[in-house]
Design an enzyme around this catalytic site. Structure first.
Site, PDB file in Angstrom:
ATOM      1  N   GLN A  40      21.360   8.801  48.648  1.00 60.06           N
ATOM      2  CA  GLN A  40      20.681   7.557  48.291  1.00 60.06           C
ATOM      3  C   GLN A  40      20.564   6.686  49.538  1.00 60.06           C
ATOM      4  O   GLN A  40      21.574   6.338  50.158  1.00 60.06           O
ATOM      5  CB  GLN A  40      21.413   6.783  47.195  1.00 60.06           C
ATOM      6  CG  GLN A  40      20.560   5.621  46.679  1.00 60.06           C
ATOM      7  CD  GLN A  40      21.301   4.662  45.782  1.00 60.06           C
ATOM      8  OE1 GLN A  40      22.165   3.927  46.244  1.00 60.06           O
ATOM      9  NE2 GLN A  40      20.960   4.669  44.501  1.00 60.06           N
ATOM     10  N   TYR A  67      19.016  -5.204  45.880  1.00 59.91           N
ATOM     11  CA  TYR A  67      19.039  -4.908  47.304  1.00 59.91           C
ATOM     12  C   TYR A  67      17.679  -5.123  47.974  1.00 59.91           C
ATOM     13  O   TYR A  67      16.767  -5.680  47.370  1.00 59.91           O
ATOM     14  CB  TYR A  67      19.624  -3.516  47.512  1.00 59.91           C
ATOM     15  CG  TYR A  67      21.001  -3.427  46.893  1.00 59.91           C
ATOM     16  CD1 TYR A  67      22.045  -4.231  47.365  1.00 59.91           C
ATOM     17  CD2 TYR A  67      21.252  -2.618  45.787  1.00 59.91           C
ATOM     18  CE1 TYR A  67      23.301  -4.205  46.777  1.00 59.91           C
ATOM     19  CE2 TYR A  67      22.509  -2.595  45.194  1.00 59.91           C
ATOM     20  CZ  TYR A  67      23.529  -3.388  45.688  1.00 59.91           C
ATOM     21  OH  TYR A  67      24.768  -3.376  45.099  1.00 59.91           O
ATOM     22  N   GLY A 100      27.872   7.799  35.250  1.00 54.57           N
ATOM     23  CA  GLY A 100      28.489   7.163  36.405  1.00 54.57           C
ATOM     24  C   GLY A 100      29.994   7.086  36.298  1.00 54.57           C
ATOM     25  O   GLY A 100      30.706   7.940  36.806  1.00 54.57           O
ATOM     26  N   ARG A 101      30.496   6.057  35.611  1.00 54.65           N
ATOM     27  CA  ARG A 101      31.956   5.868  35.551  1.00 54.65           C
ATOM     28  C   ARG A 101      32.673   7.095  35.000  1.00 54.65           C
ATOM     29  O   ARG A 101      33.806   7.389  35.390  1.00 54.65           O
ATOM     30  CB  ARG A 101      32.282   4.642  34.696  1.00 54.65           C
ATOM     31  CG  ARG A 101      31.980   3.321  35.390  1.00 54.65           C
ATOM     32  CD  ARG A 101      32.540   2.142  34.605  1.00 54.65           C
ATOM     33  NE  ARG A 101      32.282   0.877  35.282  1.00 54.65           N
ATOM     34  CZ  ARG A 101      31.246   0.102  35.050  1.00 54.65           C
ATOM     35  NH1 ARG A 101      30.351   0.465  34.154  1.00 54.65           N
ATOM     36  NH2 ARG A 101      31.083  -1.025  35.708  1.00 54.65           N
TER      37      ARG A 101
END
Length: 365
Positions: free
Chosen positions: A79, A160, A303-304
């Site tokens: 990424q 971002y 994810g987690r």
């Protein structure tokens, strides 16, 4: 496996290390790993311990990781990340201000060496700065290719740099990079075109969408959804690997996109984007099956769950319980909460699954 910032490259050169290699190797059965955000330049810094992907030393560190993942039969995308205004002068040796589309403080929390602090008012990027940033993305894409990654994903969402261009409250420019949504999206597509000089389009993904953290200046405004619709429609012209779409679970009340909470954002945007969608955030195993079965997405990223379960695929397949999360280990510089989670064994599988049922809850941005 969704991109997960973990902060284990806390060294002066932001170089990926053996601890990171072990972490990604443990999770190689994910099918496709999307790496943690990797800075495309020194200017892209903004999170304690995050790695870079803009020089040969960093590339060599990543090469050991991609080789390890490939030996285990996995695939991994890098990424590409530039944090823009969501940074702090303490990241830079000369104490300079972070770069951003406009000199506007986004009012965000930043992870720094002393703990957390608030963002400052950044320096507005000149046209030369914008050209350099585009070139930095291209260079990072080449470093990623040389390092053996299988593809790259642009971090073009959340809070971002690319999102800062897209989002009206953080972009007050009056040149060709500000104003209309076409102008605000110009930087994203210039970056994408630069990366496509290095990678074939089917090895490039884009993470973008209307979902932000709804804190500080990153709250939805009237132009948020139309801008996203414009981007998703324009991305149809590229034969991309995927577009990565985050769901929103909370904090939308009273915003212009409140109606897009949960699956609504998927239903809305899958009608516009005709390529492959990767869905993320708050999706259980059962829900994932429903979404993909209904044609609302092509893949689901967890994810987690991957933080605490390196063998998540096997646990899903066997409907085995998940390891308990240890949030205090999400960020840090050691193996604690990183590479020390147990794998299933025949013995503990028998003990854990006796009368147990699988409960997969949240994903991660």
């Amino acid at each position: 496996m969704a991109p997960l910032t973990r902060g284990r490259a806390n060294n002066p050169g932001h170089v990926p290390n053996d601890l990171m290699r072990e972490y990604y190797e443990q999770r190689a059965t994910a099918g496709l790993i999307i790496s943690e955000g990797t800075w495309v330049s020194e200017d892209g810094q903004g999170w304690l311990g995050a790695p870079g992907i803009y020089n040969r030393e960093q590339g060599a560190g990543w090469k050991s990781i991609t080789d390890a993942v490939h030996r285990k039969g996995g695939r991994i995308f890098a990424q590409l990340w530039h944090q823009g205004a969501v940074s702090h002068p303490s990241f830079f040796h000369d104490g300079r201000l972070p770069l951003a589309p406009s000199a506007i403080n986004p009012m965000q929390t930043v992870h720094v060496a002393s703990g957390t602090t608030m963002t400052v008012t950044p320096r507005e990027m000149t046209r030369a700065d914008i050209r350099q940033a585009v070139a930095d993305y291209r260079n990072a894409a080449q470093i990623a290719k040389d390092a053996g990654f299988d593809g790259v994903q642009l971090q073009a969402g959340f809070v971002y740099l690319i999102q800062q261009f897209l989002h009206e409250p953080t972009n007050h420019r009056t040149d060709q990079y500000g104003g209309s949504m076409e102008n605000r999206a110009r930087f994203l597509f210039e970056v994408l075109e630069a990366v496509l000089e290095v990678w074939p389009s089917e090895r490039v993904g884009v993470k973008t969408g209307p979902i932000m953290n709804e804190l500080g200046l990153f709250k939805a405004v009237e132009s948020t959804l139309p801008t996203t619709e414009y981007i998703y429609e324009k991305l149809n012209a590229y034969n991309l690997s995927h577009v990565f779409l985050m769901r929103q679970l909370a904090n939308l009340s009273g915003t212009p996109i409140a109606a897009l909470a949960g699956d609504a954002v998927i239903h809305h945007l899958q009608k516009i984007y005709r390529g492959q969608l990767v869905l993320n955030v708050g999706i259980s195993r059962e829900h994932a099956t429903e979404l993909v079965g209904a044609g609302l997405g092509d893949f689901v990223a967890f994810g987690r769950e991957y933080i605490a379960n390196p063998d998540l695929v096997e646990r899903i397949r066997l409907r085995a319980p998940l390891n308990e999360q240890r949030p205090e280990g999400y960020y840090g510089s050691t193996a604690f909460g990183y590479t020390d989670y147990p794998f299933l064994t025949a013995k503990n599988l028998h003990a854990e699954t006796k009368g147990a049922s699988l409960s997969l809850r949240s994903g991660l941005e």
